[in-house]
Design an enzyme around this catalytic site. Structure first.
Site, PDB file in Angstrom:
ATOM      1  N   CYS B  77       0.866  -1.067   0.074  1.00 38.88           N
ATOM      2  CA  CYS B  77      -0.077  -0.057  -0.032  1.00 38.88           C
ATOM      3  C   CYS B  77       0.849   1.252   0.055  1.00 38.88           C
ATOM      4  CB  CYS B  77      -0.916  -0.144   1.099  1.00 38.88           C
ATOM      5  SG  CYS B  77      -2.241   1.062   0.951  1.00 38.88           S
ATOM      6  N   HIS B 179      -4.022  -4.975   0.001  1.00 42.74           N
ATOM      7  CA  HIS B 179      -3.403  -5.313   1.162  1.00 42.74           C
ATOM      8  C   HIS B 179      -3.552  -6.971   1.257  1.00 42.74           C
ATOM      9  CE1 HIS B 179      -3.047  -1.614   3.563  1.00 42.74           C
ATOM     10  NE2 HIS B 179      -3.972  -1.053   2.850  1.00 42.74           N
ATOM     11  N   GLU B 181      -2.325  -9.087   3.426  1.00 44.84           N
ATOM     12  CA  GLU B 181      -2.932  -9.397   4.825  1.00 44.84           C
ATOM     13  C   GLU B 181      -4.134  -9.330   5.142  1.00 44.84           C
ATOM     14  OE1 GLU B 181      -1.646  -6.536   3.843  1.00 44.84           O
ATOM     15  OE2 GLU B 181      -2.030  -5.057   5.439  1.00 44.84           O
TER      16      GLU B 181
END
Lengths: 254, 197
Positions: B77, B179, B181
């Site tokens: 990001c 993202h 994650e």
């Protein structure tokens, strides 16, 4: 193309979900982390955890819950309820929440929105608005819909955007709990904002979600009881929406 | 295997830490140049504002450290945007690992809100690096108001207002605008691929 989002909302008291759950073979009914993990597996795009505890002890329990959710889930989640000042925002983001939702505190102190945006970025700042349709106008309420603020929904939403909100979560008090669909006209008017709008209040059938996206032009739709009581499964909802030509992220098998 | 997460004045570090732990890794979060240089893999995460973050990196000498890393590096990001040449966010010169600029989205009505927030597809994925054959057309989670245009280093694209870079790669430097994650099983597969590089 950006997908329309489906967001289950979990009310949490003392670390446990409060609304009843009657999933078949679901043993951890009150466990907020397990329920979130289940929704995630079924294809929820995000989750909202709302702390409805009033006590200090309850707040500590909620913060621990946020840590547990962050450790377990691999999708984004927003936390709200009882966020009054920057200290609360810092505590919850540090615990691993992706976004915070502010409601009454922002109406009482609109500069809180700017403070959150300046410190953590607009993307973490969801401004939640509870509004009721009365005498031809949409009016905003404080304290979970108990205290009138005297502010107009559309003006407040525009102000929140200008102050740095990253999203608007609009709950229609008029439609909430009635299960007869979302507040489509108000949603459609809010869609003129530059920032995403989450529809809330009124979901009872799959068609209501479709209408929130097609007629309300919402970017996301939130619901609680239809998911918690197993009336609508997220997988079947997304399959239905895809069949109606709406772009959704369907559950993906790796 | 030693995995280091660059610690700096940005959010989102914890969720990367959690995601790596779910994959069985034990990352360290550090701003120590020595620890970063000796790590097997380095992750440069970030949610924040480009100008203040670059100032912080320079003040702590981390700009030079990151630019000179030789092991696999993954920017996420804001991390990816800071690895570019220049960002319109605060008009700031960045690390110039990827010779391309970062631009601001202009909102385009009901269908094209800013921030670009939510799940969008990975298009024209280049296999190798952090991607394999499973990610083409799959959804991953984005939250950002600035974007990197398509360029020679684009390793995956997506489309919101216009087609732009969802991921970049150059030598040992990998970067994602989304993202991983927070992108469910698809994101976990991408992080696993990075850990195996």
């Amino acid at each position: 193309m950006l997908a329309k989002r489906i967001i289950p909302c979990l009310d949490v008291k003392d670390g446990m979900t409060v609304k009843g759950v009657n999933f078949v073979n679901f043993r951890d009914a009150g466990d907020a982390v397990e329920l979130g993990a289940r929704y995630s597996r079924e294809g929820a795009d995000e989750l909202v955890y709302l702390d409805i505890t009033a006590s200090h002890e309850g707040r500590k329990t909620f913060t621990q819950l946020v840590k547990n959710v962050a450790a377990r889930l691999s999708i984004p989640f927003t936390v709200g309820g009882g966020i009054n000042e920057m200290r609360d925002v810092d505590r919850l983001l540090s615990a691993g929440a992706d976004k915070v939702s502010v409601n009454s505190a922002a109406l009482r102190n609109p500069a809180l929105i700017e403070e959150i945006a300046a410190n953590f970025g607009s993307q973490v700042c969801v401004v939640a608005i509870d509004a009721n349709y009365e005498d031809g106008r949409w009016m905003c309420y404080l304290n979970g819909g108990r205290i009138p603020s005297g502010r107009d929904l559309f003006r407040w939403a525009a102000e929140a955007q200008e102050r740095g909100a990253g999203e608007i979560l609009f709950t229609s008090m008029t439609h909430d709990g009635v299960k007869d669909g979302y507040a489509l006209e108000a949603l459609s008017e809010l869609s003129g904002l530059r920032i995403p709008v989450i529809a809330s209040g009124g979901a009872g059938r799959k068609e209501h979600f479709r209408d929130a996206f097609l007629h309300g032009k919402a970017d996301a739709a939130l619901a609680a009881s239809v998911f918690h009581f197993g009336e609508i499964g997220i997988g079947e909802l997304k399959a239905f929406l895809a069949g109606e030509g709406i772009n959704v992220r369907q559950q993906q098998v790796i | 295997m030693k995995i280091a997460i660059v610690k700096y004045n940005a959010g989102n570090i914890y969720s990367v830490d959690y995601a790596l732990k779910r994959l069985g890794a034990e990352p360290v979060i550090t701003a120590d140049a020595d620890v970063l240089q000796r790590a097997d893999k380095v992750i440069f995460p970030g949610v924040g504002e480009a100008h203040t973050t670059m100032a912080h990196l320079r003040e702590h000498g981390l700009d030079v450290v990151i630019r000179n890393l030789r092991q696999p590096v993954l920017g996420i990001c804001l991390g990816m945007q800071l690895m570019c040449r220049f960002s319109e966010e605060g008009s700031v010169d960045c690390l110039n690992i990827f010779d391309t600029d970062v631009k601001r989205f202009i909102p385009q009505g009901d269908d094209y809100k800013v921030p670009h927030m939510g799940w969008n597809t990975l298009d024209n994925v280049k296999e190798g690096g952090i991607f394999d054959s499973r990610q083409e057309s799959r959804y991953v989670y984005f939250v950002h108001s600035y974007y990197v245009p398509l360029n020679a280093y684009t390793s995956a694209a997506t489309d919101h207002i216009l087609p732009f870079s969802a991921a970049l790669q150059k030598d040992n430097f990998h970067a994602t605008q989304f993202h991983p994650e927070k992108s469910g099983p698809v994101g976990e597969a991408i992080l696993s691929n990075f850990l195996r590089l």
